[in-house]
Design a protein around this motif. Structure first.
Motif, PDB file in Angstrom:
ATOM      1  N   ALA A   6       0.840  -1.217   0.170  1.00  0.00           N
ATOM      2  CA  ALA A   6      -0.027   0.180   0.070  1.00  0.00           C
ATOM      3  C   ALA A   6       0.972   1.274   0.121  1.00  0.00           C
ATOM      4  O   ALA A   6       0.495   2.236  -0.610  1.00  0.00           O
ATOM      5  CB  ALA A   6      -1.028   0.105   1.236  1.00  0.00           C
ATOM      6  N   ALA A   7       1.751   1.048   0.873  1.00  0.00           N
ATOM      7  CA  ALA A   7       2.633   2.384   0.750  1.00  0.00           C
ATOM      8  C   ALA A   7       3.642   2.656  -0.334  1.00  0.00           C
ATOM      9  O   ALA A   7       3.708   3.603  -1.096  1.00  0.00           O
ATOM     10  CB  ALA A   7       3.956   2.289   2.094  1.00  0.00           C
ATOM     11  N   ASP A  86       3.902  -7.735  -7.031  1.00  0.00           N
ATOM     12  CA  ASP A  86       3.391  -7.998  -8.371  1.00  0.00           C
ATOM     13  C   ASP A  86       1.969  -7.492  -8.282  1.00  0.00           C
ATOM     14  O   ASP A  86       1.578  -6.995  -9.392  1.00  0.00           O
ATOM     15  CB  ASP A  86       3.378  -9.438  -8.625  1.00  0.00           C
ATOM     16  N   TYR A  87       1.409  -7.753  -7.335  1.00  0.00           N
ATOM     17  CA  TYR A  87       0.026  -7.349  -7.334  1.00  0.00           C
ATOM     18  C   TYR A  87      -0.021  -5.792  -7.259  1.00  0.00           C
ATOM     19  O   TYR A  87      -0.863  -5.238  -8.087  1.00  0.00           O
ATOM     20  CB  TYR A  87      -0.479  -7.618  -5.770  1.00  0.00           C
ATOM     21  N   THR A  92      -1.460  -0.995 -10.511  1.00  0.00           N
ATOM     22  CA  THR A  92      -0.946   0.517 -11.189  1.00  0.00           C
ATOM     23  C   THR A  92      -0.707   0.756 -12.241  1.00  0.00           C
ATOM     24  O   THR A  92      -0.187   1.901 -12.737  1.00  0.00           O
ATOM     25  CB  THR A  92      -0.198   1.155  -9.811  1.00  0.00           C
ATOM     26  N   THR A  93      -0.185  -0.350 -12.999  1.00  0.00           N
ATOM     27  CA  THR A  93       0.414  -0.094 -14.162  1.00  0.00           C
ATOM     28  C   THR A  93      -0.359  -0.819 -15.634  1.00  0.00           C
ATOM     29  O   THR A  93      -0.077  -0.316 -16.581  1.00  0.00           O
ATOM     30  CB  THR A  93       1.769  -0.851 -14.563  1.00  0.00           C
ATOM     31  N   ALA A  98      -6.931   1.092 -14.531  1.00  0.00           N
ATOM     32  CA  ALA A  98      -6.598   2.468 -14.511  1.00  0.00           C
ATOM     33  C   ALA A  98      -7.701   3.321 -13.816  1.00  0.00           C
ATOM     34  O   ALA A  98      -7.707   4.166 -13.128  1.00  0.00           O
ATOM     35  CB  ALA A  98      -6.184   3.187 -15.890  1.00  0.00           C
ATOM     36  N   SER A  99      -9.037   2.875 -14.272  1.00  0.00           N
ATOM     37  CA  SER A  99     -10.346   3.378 -13.714  1.00  0.00           C
ATOM     38  C   SER A  99     -10.593   3.245 -12.275  1.00  0.00           C
ATOM     39  O   SER A  99     -10.996   4.076 -11.783  1.00  0.00           O
ATOM     40  CB  SER A  99     -11.550   2.914 -14.702  1.00  0.00           C
ATOM     41  N   ALA A 100      -9.848   2.144 -11.673  1.00  0.00           N
ATOM     42  CA  ALA A 100      -9.905   2.042 -10.414  1.00  0.00           C
ATOM     43  C   ALA A 100      -8.822   3.090  -9.428  1.00  0.00           C
ATOM     44  O   ALA A 100      -9.115   3.359  -8.243  1.00  0.00           O
ATOM     45  CB  ALA A 100      -9.575   0.561  -9.974  1.00  0.00           C
ATOM     46  N   LEU A 101      -7.952   3.579 -10.031  1.00  0.00           N
ATOM     47  CA  LEU A 101      -7.048   4.216  -9.398  1.00  0.00           C
ATOM     48  C   LEU A 101      -7.637   5.467  -8.643  1.00  0.00           C
ATOM     49  O   LEU A 101      -7.054   5.832  -7.681  1.00  0.00           O
ATOM     50  CB  LEU A 101      -5.879   4.600 -10.149  1.00  0.00           C
TER      51      LEU A 101
END
Length: 145
Positions: A6-7, A86-87, A92-93, A98-101
């Motif tokens: 998370a960090a 990896d998760y 994030t990549t 992308a729509s969740a970020l």
């Protein structure tokens, strides 16, 4: 591990923890025990990706739309932390998520958006949210001291 990811990647630790619990049967699935794969990440035609160390076939369930047993090639990791990293990297990549970020500050909204591409199970987001609620996993989203 969920807090570290998370960090590093700014994804909700509560979601990472709940997904790992659901995907790995609380760390007891063969995929988790044998291959340290806590998130059910599959290998692609291009291989295991930049973090995993290989691929191995495991039984699974696919919903297309009816749910049925299947076999798939899953990523193999050298350690559970590699699976968590990896998760974070994938979420994030990958353009899929992308729509969740923008929803990272709302774990329920975040997993609801992620689930649209993450799993074939139409009830996946509800299952993750249920785990977060039942086990008060939102508490891991609190800032570290």
């Amino acid at each position: 591990m969920a807090r570290a990811v998370a960090a590093e990647f700014r994804v909700p630790a509560s979601v990472a923890l709940a997904q790992a619990a659901l995907e790995s049967g609380w760390g007891h699935s063969d995929l988790a025990v044998q291959d340290h794969n806590l998130f059910g990440f599959k290998c692609s035609a291009a291989g295991p990706g930049p973090v995993a160390v290989g691929c191995r076939d495991h039984p699974t369930t696919e919903c297309t739309p009816e749910c049925h047993p299947a076999s798939a090639s899953f990523r193999v990791y050298d350690a559970p932390l590699s699976s968590f990293r990896d998760y974070g990297r994938v979420l994030t990549t990958s353009p899929y998520y992308a729509s969740a970020l923008p929803l990272r500050s709302d774990p329920n909204a975040f997993i609801t958006e992620v689930a649209k591409k993450y799993a074939t199970d139409p009830g996946y987001a509800d299952k993750v949210i249920r785990l977060m609620r039942e086990h008060d996993l939102y508490r891991v989203d609190a800032p570290l001291p």
